[in-house]
Design a protein around this motif. Structure first.
Motif, PDB file in Angstrom:
ATOM      1  N   THR A 142       0.993  -4.887 -33.173  1.00  0.00           N
ATOM      2  CA  THR A 142       1.024  -3.230 -34.152  1.00  0.00           C
ATOM      3  C   THR A 142      -0.327  -2.677 -33.692  1.00  0.00           C
ATOM      4  N   ALA A 143      -1.339  -3.323 -34.318  1.00  0.00           N
ATOM      5  CA  ALA A 143      -2.451  -2.757 -34.172  1.00  0.00           C
ATOM      6  C   ALA A 143      -3.259  -1.815 -33.126  1.00  0.00           C
ATOM      7  N   GLU A 144      -2.625  -2.323 -32.139  1.00  0.00           N
ATOM      8  CA  GLU A 144      -2.960  -1.924 -31.099  1.00  0.00           C
ATOM      9  C   GLU A 144      -2.107  -0.690 -30.653  1.00  0.00           C
ATOM     10  N   LEU A 145      -0.732  -0.517 -30.714  1.00  0.00           N
ATOM     11  CA  LEU A 145      -0.123   0.300 -30.693  1.00  0.00           C
ATOM     12  C   LEU A 145      -0.871   2.281 -31.662  1.00  0.00           C
ATOM     13  N   LEU A 146      -0.779   1.196 -32.939  1.00  0.00           N
ATOM     14  CA  LEU A 146      -1.502   2.450 -34.213  1.00  0.00           C
ATOM     15  C   LEU A 146      -2.998   2.710 -33.898  1.00  0.00           C
ATOM     16  N   ALA A 147      -3.749   2.233 -33.613  1.00  0.00           N
ATOM     17  CA  ALA A 147      -4.644   2.380 -32.753  1.00  0.00           C
ATOM     18  C   ALA A 147      -4.775   3.078 -31.263  1.00  0.00           C
ATOM     19  N   THR A 148      -4.024   3.082 -30.660  1.00  0.00           N
ATOM     20  CA  THR A 148      -3.794   4.012 -29.760  1.00  0.00           C
ATOM     21  C   THR A 148      -3.195   5.664 -30.278  1.00  0.00           C
ATOM     22  N   ALA A 189     -15.527  10.982 -31.192  1.00  0.00           N
ATOM     23  CA  ALA A 189     -14.829  10.392 -31.792  1.00  0.00           C
ATOM     24  C   ALA A 189     -14.856   9.309 -32.573  1.00  0.00           C
ATOM     25  N   ALA A 190     -14.288   7.902 -33.188  1.00  0.00           N
ATOM     26  CA  ALA A 190     -14.647   6.717 -33.116  1.00  0.00           C
ATOM     27  C   ALA A 190     -13.252   5.997 -33.617  1.00  0.00           C
ATOM     28  N   LEU A 191     -13.335   4.291 -33.164  1.00  0.00           N
ATOM     29  CA  LEU A 191     -12.425   3.547 -34.046  1.00  0.00           C
ATOM     30  C   LEU A 191     -13.334   2.837 -35.023  1.00  0.00           C
ATOM     31  N   ILE A 245      -7.323   0.156 -39.688  1.00  0.00           N
ATOM     32  CA  ILE A 245      -7.963   1.055 -38.500  1.00  0.00           C
ATOM     33  C   ILE A 245      -7.980   2.513 -38.504  1.00  0.00           C
ATOM     34  N   GLY A 246      -8.888   3.000 -38.235  1.00  0.00           N
ATOM     35  CA  GLY A 246      -9.197   4.166 -38.573  1.00  0.00           C
ATOM     36  C   GLY A 246      -9.616   4.881 -37.674  1.00  0.00           C
ATOM     37  N   ALA A 247      -9.160   6.256 -37.055  1.00  0.00           N
ATOM     38  CA  ALA A 247      -9.700   7.323 -35.800  1.00  0.00           C
ATOM     39  C   ALA A 247     -10.950   8.248 -36.713  1.00  0.00           C
ATOM     40  N   LEU A 286       2.065  10.510 -35.741  1.00  0.00           N
ATOM     41  CA  LEU A 286       2.046  10.070 -36.814  1.00  0.00           C
ATOM     42  C   LEU A 286       3.139   9.606 -37.019  1.00  0.00           C
ATOM     43  N   ALA A 287       4.296  10.005 -36.264  1.00  0.00           N
ATOM     44  CA  ALA A 287       5.848   9.089 -37.036  1.00  0.00           C
ATOM     45  C   ALA A 287       5.432   7.713 -37.269  1.00  0.00           C
ATOM     46  N   LEU A 288       5.609   7.613 -36.328  1.00  0.00           N
ATOM     47  CA  LEU A 288       5.170   5.685 -35.749  1.00  0.00           C
ATOM     48  C   LEU A 288       4.422   5.175 -36.216  1.00  0.00           C
ATOM     49  N   VAL A 289       2.491   5.981 -36.721  1.00  0.00           N
ATOM     50  CA  VAL A 289       1.908   5.436 -37.908  1.00  0.00           C
ATOM     51  C   VAL A 289       2.685   5.031 -38.859  1.00  0.00           C
ATOM     52  N   LYS A 290       2.927   6.278 -39.959  1.00  0.00           N
ATOM     53  CA  LYS A 290       3.917   5.442 -40.677  1.00  0.00           C
ATOM     54  C   LYS A 290       4.967   4.381 -40.674  1.00  0.00           C
ATOM     55  N   ALA A 291       5.859   4.580 -39.777  1.00  0.00           N
ATOM     56  CA  ALA A 291       7.064   3.605 -39.638  1.00  0.00           C
ATOM     57  C   ALA A 291       6.332   2.359 -39.175  1.00  0.00           C
ATOM     58  N   CYS A 292       5.482   1.829 -38.907  1.00  0.00           N
ATOM     59  CA  CYS A 292       4.997   1.089 -38.680  1.00  0.00           C
ATOM     60  C   CYS A 292       3.768   0.104 -39.593  1.00  0.00           C
ATOM     61  N   ALA A 293       2.671   0.830 -40.383  1.00  0.00           N
ATOM     62  CA  ALA A 293       2.218   0.529 -41.249  1.00  0.00           C
ATOM     63  C   ALA A 293       2.263   0.560 -42.594  1.00  0.00           C
ATOM     64  N   ASP A 294       1.652  -0.541 -43.307  1.00  0.00           N
ATOM     65  CA  ASP A 294       2.105  -0.508 -44.803  1.00  0.00           C
ATOM     66  C   ASP A 294       1.591   0.582 -45.332  1.00  0.00           C
TER      67      ASP A 294
END
Length: 138
Positions: A45-51, A65-67, A78-80, A106-114
């Motif tokens: 999940t973290a890889e998906l969100l970071a990607t 940029a920075a991770l 996780i931040g970009a 961001l729709a995926l981020v919203k759906a997968c992140a807490d």
């Protein structure tokens, strides 16, 4: 997750150029960080969100940029970061995003992140923003 991993705090920052290959470097670096800290259950999940976050920073801005990855209190953040202070576009509902060619990130981020969000940043006269999300362990 080990008992030690649950209670220790740490933070990493990987500065990346504005290059699409940096997304893969960021994803692999994140996998290594989480594996080394015993957080293998969060890796996929973290890889998906970071990607999604890093991809947006690289695709939609012109500068570096920075991770940023932080673990504290049982929560992975996780931040970009990017040098463009323009706020990100609000995510479309996930059911509408499925048919889009762009704009699903961001729709995926919203759906997968807490939790997720963004904040403007200013440092030494430079402006920018960080778009972040959080995952709780367990």
């Amino acid at each position: 997750m080990s008992e030690t991993a649950a209670h220790e705090s740490w933070e990493y920052c990987l500065y990346i150029p504005n290059d699409p290959r940096a997304v893969t470097v960021s994803r692999r670096t994140l996998r290594l960080i989480l594996t080394m800290h015993g957080l293998i259950g969060l890796v996929d999940t973290a890889e998906l969100l970071a990607t999604e976050l890093v991809s947006n920073a690289v695709r939609h801005t012109k500068g570096p940029a920075a991770l940023r990855v932080r673990w504290a209190g049982g929560v992975l953040r996780i931040g970009a970061w990017d040098a463009d202070p323009t706020p990100p576009e609000p995510p479309v509902p996930l059911e509408q995003a499925a048919d889009l060619e762009d704009g699903r990130g961001l729709a995926l981020v919203k759906a997968c992140a807490d939790l997720w969000g963004w904040q403007p940043l200013a440092r030494q006269g430079n402006r920018g923003k960080v778009v972040w999300c959080e995952l709780a362990a367990g």
